[in-house]
Structures are given as structure tokens and as C-alpha cells.
Write a protein that holds these residues in place. Sequence first.
Motif, short mmCIF file in Angstrom:
data_model
loop_
_atom_site.label_atom_id
_atom_site.label_comp_id
_atom_site.label_asym_id
_atom_site.label_seq_id
_atom_site.Cartn_x
_atom_site.Cartn_y
_atom_site.Cartn_z
N LYS A 27 45.49 31.80 37.78
CA LYS A 27 44.94 32.95 38.50
C LYS A 27 43.42 32.79 38.55
CE LYS A 27 48.58 36.24 37.39
NZ LYS A 27 48.98 36.68 38.70
N HIS A 28 42.87 32.97 39.74
CA HIS A 28 41.43 32.81 39.95
C HIS A 28 40.91 34.08 40.61
CE1 HIS A 28 37.72 30.65 40.69
NE2 HIS A 28 37.79 30.95 41.97
N PHE A 29 40.06 34.82 39.89
CA PHE A 29 39.56 36.10 40.39
C PHE A 29 38.05 36.06 40.59
CE2 PHE A 29 43.20 37.60 37.65
CZ PHE A 29 44.04 37.93 38.71
N VAL A 30 37.61 36.42 41.78
CA VAL A 30 36.20 36.61 42.10
C VAL A 30 36.13 37.88 42.93
CG1 VAL A 30 34.13 35.59 43.11
CG2 VAL A 30 35.89 34.10 42.16
N ARG A 31 36.14 39.01 42.24
CA ARG A 31 36.21 40.27 42.98
C ARG A 31 35.33 41.36 42.37
NH1 ARG A 31 42.64 41.22 41.70
NH2 ARG A 31 42.42 41.48 39.47
N GLY A 32 34.19 40.94 41.82
CA GLY A 32 33.20 41.90 41.35
C GLY A 32 33.32 42.33 39.91
N LYS A 33 34.38 41.92 39.22
CA LYS A 33 34.55 42.28 37.81
C LYS A 33 34.17 41.09 36.93
CE LYS A 33 38.43 45.42 38.58
NZ LYS A 33 39.84 45.69 38.23
N SER A 34 33.78 41.39 35.71
CA SER A 34 33.47 40.31 34.76
C SER A 34 34.75 39.64 34.30
CB SER A 34 32.72 40.88 33.55
OG SER A 34 33.61 41.62 32.73
N ALA A 35 34.60 38.46 33.71
CA ALA A 35 35.77 37.76 33.16
C ALA A 35 36.44 38.60 32.09
CB ALA A 35 35.33 36.41 32.59
N VAL A 36 35.65 39.28 31.28
CA VAL A 36 36.22 40.11 30.22
C VAL A 36 37.05 41.25 30.81
CG1 VAL A 36 35.68 41.64 28.27
CG2 VAL A 36 34.40 39.51 28.58
N GLU A 37 36.55 41.91 31.84
CA GLU A 37 37.29 43.00 32.48
C GLU A 37 38.61 42.50 33.07
OE1 GLU A 37 34.05 46.09 34.27
OE2 GLU A 37 33.97 44.04 35.06
N GLU A 38 38.56 41.37 33.75
CA GLU A 38 39.78 40.81 34.36
C GLU A 38 40.81 40.45 33.30
OE1 GLU A 38 40.50 40.98 37.42
OE2 GLU A 38 38.72 40.68 38.64
N ILE A 39 40.36 39.77 32.25
CA ILE A 39 41.28 39.32 31.20
C ILE A 39 41.85 40.51 30.45
CG2 ILE A 39 41.41 38.07 29.00
CD1 ILE A 39 39.35 36.08 30.33
N ASP A 40 41.01 41.47 30.11
CA ASP A 40 41.47 42.65 29.38
C ASP A 40 42.53 43.41 30.19
OD1 ASP A 40 41.45 44.50 27.20
OD2 ASP A 40 40.15 45.83 28.36
N ALA A 41 42.35 43.48 31.49
CA ALA A 41 43.31 44.18 32.35
C ALA A 41 44.67 43.47 32.41
CB ALA A 41 42.75 44.34 33.76
N GLY A 75 35.24 35.77 37.38
CA GLY A 75 33.83 36.13 37.33
C GLY A 75 33.51 37.04 38.49
N PRO A 76 32.34 37.67 38.45
CA PRO A 76 32.02 38.64 39.48
C PRO A 76 31.75 38.06 40.86
CG PRO A 76 30.19 38.40 37.95
CD PRO A 76 31.33 37.60 37.42
N GLY A 77 31.23 36.84 40.94
CA GLY A 77 30.90 36.26 42.24
C GLY A 77 29.63 36.88 42.80
N GLY A 78 29.35 36.59 44.05
CA GLY A 78 28.16 37.13 44.71
C GLY A 78 26.88 36.69 44.03
N ARG A 79 25.93 37.62 43.95
CA ARG A 79 24.63 37.32 43.33
C ARG A 79 24.79 36.95 41.87
NH1 ARG A 79 22.43 42.82 45.15
NH2 ARG A 79 22.95 43.32 43.02
N ASN A 80 25.84 37.44 41.25
CA ASN A 80 26.06 37.22 39.83
C ASN A 80 26.92 35.98 39.58
OD1 ASN A 80 24.72 39.69 39.30
ND2 ASN A 80 26.62 40.79 39.74
N GLU A 81 26.80 34.99 40.44
CA GLU A 81 27.65 33.79 40.36
C GLU A 81 27.64 33.22 38.94
OE1 GLU A 81 30.50 31.54 41.77
OE2 GLU A 81 29.44 32.90 43.09
N ASP A 82 28.81 32.95 38.44
CA ASP A 82 29.00 32.46 37.08
C ASP A 82 29.27 30.97 37.13
OD1 ASP A 82 29.95 31.80 34.55
OD2 ASP A 82 31.26 33.52 34.40
#
Length: 130
Positions: free
Chosen positions: A70-84, A37-44
Motif C-alpha cells: 500500500k502506497h499512500f500520498v494523501r496529505g497525512k503523515s506516515a504515522v497517521e496512515e500506519i496508526d489508522a 507520506g504527506p506529499g506535496g510541499r512536504n515531500e518525504d
Amino acid sequence: MTVLVAYVARPEGRAALDKGIDIATRNNERLVVVNAGPGGRNEDPGLVDGYEVERVEERLAKLPVQAEFKHFVRGKSAVEEIDAMVGPLEVSVLVIGLRKRSPVGKLLMGSVAQELLLTVDCPVLAVKAP
């Protein structure tokens, strides 16, 4: 080949994890479980905490196949991370969990599951929580 599981710490995420483990074990494939998830203000609310990460990693360590979390919180959406991840990991199937939502809930909140179905370039298996 790799079985990729989109994981959230909710019943539908646990159902996806169970099914992903089953498929990877049966087919002797690598298993990658991702929470993002994106993290920050956009906490999921789907992002997992340290305890949940430990719990999933302990479960994966006991499997007879190669598995990692794998756990990603680096400004990208879950969809962007998974698609990549789909291409580089040679994903045979992406396993996602579904939950029942009202039509208004879908309209206001969007649907990560729907976006994944429309975006990723691999087969997607959607499972429901019991």
C-alpha cells in the motif's frame, strides 16, 4: 492476523521488509507493506517511486502467504496512515527499520520510529539494517 511493515527504500526499510516476510511466512499471517507520506510541499524522501513499488510488489507476489503493498500520498503523515491501519487489519506486529542518527539529527528531524513506538496500539518490532 496481519504483519504490517513500515517500508522506506533504504537499507533499514529493506531490513524491516525481510523481517516482516520472515514473520508472516513462519506464522502463516497476511503481510501488508505500507509506504506513506504527506506529499506535496512536504515531500518525504522515504516515499518510494514507481520502480521501487514494482520491485516490492514482485517480491510479495512470490510469497506463500497473502501479501500486498500500500502506497499512500494523501496529505497525512506516515504515522497517521500506519496508526489508522493497525485496528482494521488486526495487526499482530508492526515491523519498522531503524537507522543510526546523531542526537542533533534526532532533535532537528524528529523520529518517525519513535512516534510510531509511542502511538500505535500493537507490538512493534524494530530492526536494524545489516
